[in-house]
Design a protein around this motif. Structure first.
Motif, short mmCIF file in Angstrom:
data_model
loop_
_atom_site.label_atom_id
_atom_site.label_comp_id
_atom_site.label_asym_id
_atom_site.label_seq_id
_atom_site.Cartn_x
_atom_site.Cartn_y
_atom_site.Cartn_z
N LEU A 4 0.82 -0.86 -0.24
CA LEU A 4 0.21 0.11 0.29
C LEU A 4 0.87 1.04 -0.29
O LEU A 4 1.91 1.54 0.96
CB LEU A 4 -0.90 0.10 1.33
N ALA A 24 -3.12 0.34 -4.35
CA ALA A 24 -2.77 -0.82 -3.50
C ALA A 24 -2.47 -1.97 -4.47
O ALA A 24 -2.84 -1.92 -5.37
CB ALA A 24 -4.16 -1.17 -3.09
N PHE A 29 -8.90 -6.09 -4.70
CA PHE A 29 -8.86 -4.63 -4.24
C PHE A 29 -10.14 -4.27 -3.39
O PHE A 29 -10.59 -3.83 -2.65
CB PHE A 29 -8.22 -3.44 -4.90
N ASN A 32 -11.43 -5.66 -0.85
CA ASN A 32 -11.50 -5.35 0.61
C ASN A 32 -12.34 -3.54 1.19
O ASN A 32 -11.77 -3.23 0.79
CB ASN A 32 -9.92 -4.44 0.23
N MET A 34 -11.62 -0.24 2.65
CA MET A 34 -10.32 0.26 2.41
C MET A 34 -10.40 1.42 3.51
O MET A 34 -11.44 2.15 3.34
CB MET A 34 -9.99 1.27 1.19
N SER A 53 -16.21 -2.55 1.23
CA SER A 53 -16.38 -3.27 -0.91
C SER A 53 -17.17 -2.35 -1.31
O SER A 53 -17.43 -2.47 -2.38
CB SER A 53 -16.31 -4.52 -0.66
N ARG A 71 -12.74 5.77 -3.72
CA ARG A 71 -12.15 4.22 -4.31
C ARG A 71 -12.50 4.32 -5.55
O ARG A 71 -13.50 4.51 -6.52
CB ARG A 71 -12.47 2.96 -3.75
N CYS A 95 -2.82 4.52 5.08
CA CYS A 95 -3.44 4.16 4.00
C CYS A 95 -3.98 2.38 4.91
O CYS A 95 -3.55 1.76 5.82
CB CYS A 95 -3.19 3.35 3.18
N SER A 97 -5.63 -1.72 4.28
CA SER A 97 -6.72 -2.62 4.04
C SER A 97 -7.42 -3.55 4.83
O SER A 97 -6.30 -3.84 6.41
CB SER A 97 -6.17 -2.55 2.50
#
Length: 115
Positions: A4, A24, A29, A32, A34, A53, A71, A95, A97
């Motif tokens: 990340l 990432a 991704f 996840n 975030m 997500s 995102r 950051c 995740s």
């Protein structure tokens, strides 16, 4: 290997804006949740904002109405748009995740807001 990588931190004056990015790799991704966390000197790391997500967002009370998390799953990137910055926003921003039991952190990016 999971990475990340944050970018966008800077020294700005109060009232200005910044956009942080976190790229990432090594994770699925889109699966996840975030998040962005921050840690000021002498203080504990705290949640700033998160995005699931499914795209649901949540924020710390201290940043609601000023910060926006988003995102881009096509770019494996999460953003934090920070407006109306205050000196108390000064911190290292990290950051994060999460997917199930898997948690990962970036190395952090410094945001400094002068009064």
């Amino acid at each position: 290997q999971v990475q990340l990588v944050e970018s966008g931190g800077d020294l700005v004056q109060a009232g200005e804006s910044l956009r942080l990015s976190c790229a990432a790799s090594g994770i699925i991704f889109s699966f996840n949740t975030m998040g962005w966390y921050r840690q000021a000197p002498g203080k504990q790391r705290e949640l700033v904002a998160g995005i699931t997500s499914g795209g649901s967002t949540y924020y710390a009370d201290s940043v609601k109405g000023r910060f926006t998390i988003s995102r881009d799953n096509a770019k494996n990137t999460v953003y934090l748009q920070m407006n109306s910055l205050k000196p108390e926003d000064t911190a290292v921003y990290y950051c994060h995740s999460n997917y199930g039991l898997h948690d990962y952190w970036g190395q952090g990016t410094q945001v400094t807001v002068s009064s």
